[in-house]
Design a protein around this motif. Structure first.
Motif, PDB file in Angstrom:
ATOM      1  N   TYR A  35      -3.916   4.779  -5.440  1.00  0.00           N
ATOM      2  CA  TYR A  35      -3.101   5.058  -6.625  1.00  0.00           C
ATOM      3  C   TYR A  35      -1.903   4.114  -6.694  1.00  0.00           C
ATOM      4  CZ  TYR A  35      -0.149   7.471  -9.975  1.00  0.00           C
ATOM      5  OH  TYR A  35       0.646   7.766 -11.050  1.00  0.00           O
ATOM      6  N   ASP A  36      -1.265   3.863  -5.559  1.00  0.00           N
ATOM      7  CA  ASP A  36      -0.104   2.969  -5.522  1.00  0.00           C
ATOM      8  C   ASP A  36      -0.501   1.547  -5.901  1.00  0.00           C
ATOM      9  OD1 ASP A  36       2.553   2.189  -5.095  1.00  0.00           O
ATOM     10  OD2 ASP A  36       2.203   1.778  -2.969  1.00  0.00           O
ATOM     11  N   VAL A  37      -1.630   1.093  -5.379  1.00  0.00           N
ATOM     12  CA  VAL A  37      -2.097  -0.267  -5.697  1.00  0.00           C
ATOM     13  C   VAL A  37      -2.434  -0.387  -7.183  1.00  0.00           C
ATOM     14  CG1 VAL A  37      -3.984  -1.923  -5.321  1.00  0.00           C
ATOM     15  CG2 VAL A  37      -2.894  -0.797  -3.366  1.00  0.00           C
ATOM     16  N   ILE A  38      -3.123   0.612  -7.725  1.00  0.00           N
ATOM     17  CA  ILE A  38      -3.473   0.578  -9.154  1.00  0.00           C
ATOM     18  C   ILE A  38      -2.212   0.611 -10.011  1.00  0.00           C
ATOM     19  CG2 ILE A  38      -4.554   1.913 -11.017  1.00  0.00           C
ATOM     20  CD1 ILE A  38      -6.722   2.710  -8.965  1.00  0.00           C
ATOM     21  N   GLN A  39      -1.264   1.447  -9.634  1.00  0.00           N
ATOM     22  CA  GLN A  39      -0.020   1.534 -10.395  1.00  0.00           C
ATOM     23  C   GLN A  39       0.745   0.205 -10.353  1.00  0.00           C
ATOM     24  OE1 GLN A  39       2.863   4.345  -8.913  1.00  0.00           O
ATOM     25  NE2 GLN A  39       3.867   4.547 -10.883  1.00  0.00           N
ATOM     26  N   ARG A  40       0.761  -0.438  -9.194  1.00  0.00           N
ATOM     27  CA  ARG A  40       1.448  -1.733  -9.092  1.00  0.00           C
ATOM     28  C   ARG A  40       0.742  -2.798  -9.918  1.00  0.00           C
ATOM     29  NH1 ARG A  40       4.549  -3.060  -4.216  1.00  0.00           N
ATOM     30  NH2 ARG A  40       5.133  -1.125  -3.225  1.00  0.00           N
ATOM     31  N   LYS A  41      -0.587  -2.789  -9.869  1.00  0.00           N
ATOM     32  CA  LYS A  41      -1.358  -3.837 -10.545  1.00  0.00           C
ATOM     33  C   LYS A  41      -1.319  -3.671 -12.063  1.00  0.00           C
ATOM     34  CE  LYS A  41      -4.430  -7.215 -10.431  1.00  0.00           C
ATOM     35  NZ  LYS A  41      -4.059  -8.549 -10.012  1.00  0.00           N
ATOM     36  N   PHE A  42      -1.512  -2.439 -12.513  1.00  0.00           N
ATOM     37  CA  PHE A  42      -1.633  -2.222 -13.958  1.00  0.00           C
ATOM     38  C   PHE A  42      -0.407  -1.542 -14.577  1.00  0.00           C
ATOM     39  CE2 PHE A  42      -5.985  -2.233 -12.241  1.00  0.00           C
ATOM     40  CZ  PHE A  42      -6.457  -3.360 -12.902  1.00  0.00           C
ATOM     41  N   GLY A  43       0.392  -0.876 -13.761  1.00  0.00           N
ATOM     42  CA  GLY A  43       1.574  -0.204 -14.287  1.00  0.00           C
ATOM     43  C   GLY A  43       2.817  -1.080 -14.244  1.00  0.00           C
ATOM     44  N   GLY A  44       2.733  -2.131 -13.459  1.00  0.00           N
ATOM     45  CA  GLY A  44       3.829  -3.088 -13.414  1.00  0.00           C
ATOM     46  C   GLY A  44       4.933  -2.765 -12.439  1.00  0.00           C
ATOM     47  N   GLN A  45       4.905  -1.598 -11.803  1.00  0.00           N
ATOM     48  CA  GLN A  45       5.954  -1.287 -10.842  1.00  0.00           C
ATOM     49  C   GLN A  45       5.412  -0.375  -9.750  1.00  0.00           C
ATOM     50  OE1 GLN A  45       9.112   0.819 -12.717  1.00  0.00           O
ATOM     51  NE2 GLN A  45       7.822   2.455 -13.508  1.00  0.00           N
ATOM     52  N   GLY A  46       6.033  -0.472  -8.597  1.00  0.00           N
ATOM     53  CA  GLY A  46       5.654   0.387  -7.488  1.00  0.00           C
ATOM     54  C   GLY A  46       6.577   1.576  -7.398  1.00  0.00           C
ATOM     55  N   SER A  47       6.267   2.450  -6.496  1.00  0.00           N
ATOM     56  CA  SER A  47       7.068   3.652  -6.303  1.00  0.00           C
ATOM     57  C   SER A  47       7.497   3.726  -4.845  1.00  0.00           C
ATOM     58  CB  SER A  47       6.252   4.891  -6.676  1.00  0.00           C
ATOM     59  OG  SER A  47       6.899   6.051  -6.227  1.00  0.00           O
ATOM     60  N   ILE A  48       8.786   3.867  -4.624  1.00  0.00           N
ATOM     61  CA  ILE A  48       9.294   4.000  -3.259  1.00  0.00           C
ATOM     62  C   ILE A  48       8.784   5.296  -2.641  1.00  0.00           C
ATOM     63  CG2 ILE A  48      11.391   4.326  -1.886  1.00  0.00           C
ATOM     64  CD1 ILE A  48      12.735   2.299  -3.751  1.00  0.00           C
TER      65      ILE A  48
END
Length: 196
Positions: A35-48
């Motif tokens: 989920y983190d990788v998908i969010q970074r790739k397509f959502g444009g930002q990561g989550s701490i």
């Protein structure tokens, strides 16, 4: 000697049960990473929070399965040397390692780890990141718990090896699986060597 094996089997059961349940942490760990990788790739930002949750899950998985791995003899070894040793020699080395290395080290970690977790709990420690996770004491508590389980595993292995080295021949098959002496040929050869 049979009582020692029963005690060892009881310890194995506890450590194995905890290890098997803790192994299930791999599932939320994988899902969180994906989920983190998908969010970074397509959502444009990561989550701490997600990143911290990943290493919290990884730490819990590792610490709570550490003793289980030792009981199952699946930890790192120098097999090139160990596999060429006789089962009796392996058992003696394991006993010495448990008494001189594993149990004292686990005792130190338990002694200092308790205070480490207690201070974290009393101070209501949270992540250094402003958007990080709270309740840092939960993840820190897996350290003394994990080393407590490892100490139990070390005691269990010591008892099995002790029975294998000093116990009667009829108990060696049960006690010898940890040092690779579960085959009847190995036990027969070992018994013959002991008589000489």
């Amino acid at each position: 000697m049979e009582a020692l094996l029963k005690l060892s089997d009881g310890i194995d059961a506890i450590v194995s049960r905890v290890g098997k349940w803790a192994a299930l942490l791999a599932i939320p760990l994988m899902l969180t990473i994906v989920y983190d990788v998908i969010q970074r790739k397509f959502g444009g930002q990561g989550s701490i929070k997600l990143q911290e949750l990943e290493w919290h899950l990884h730490t819990g998985l590792f610490m709570l399965c550490f003793g289980f791995g030792y009981i199952r003899d699946s930890h790192v070894r120098i097999e090139l040397i160990r596999d060429n040793l006789r089962p009796r020699t392996r058992a003696i080395i394991e006993m010495i390692g448990a008494i001189l290395c594993i149990l004292p080290f686990c005792g130190l970690v338990l002694y200092f780890g308790y205070d480490f977790v207690l201070r974290s709990f009393e101070n209501n420690e949270v992540s250094a990141a402003t958007t990080g996770l709270t309740h840092r004491w939960i993840i820190k508590s897996t350290i003394p718990i994990g080393f407590g389980l490892l100490a139990m595993a070390g005691l269990s292995v010591f008892l099995k090896c002790y029975v294998f080295v000093f116990g009667p021949t009829n108990l060696r098959n049960h006690a010898g699986h940890y040092v690779g002496a579960t085959h009847h040929a190995d036990l027969g050869n070992e018994a013959a060597r002991l008589k000489d």
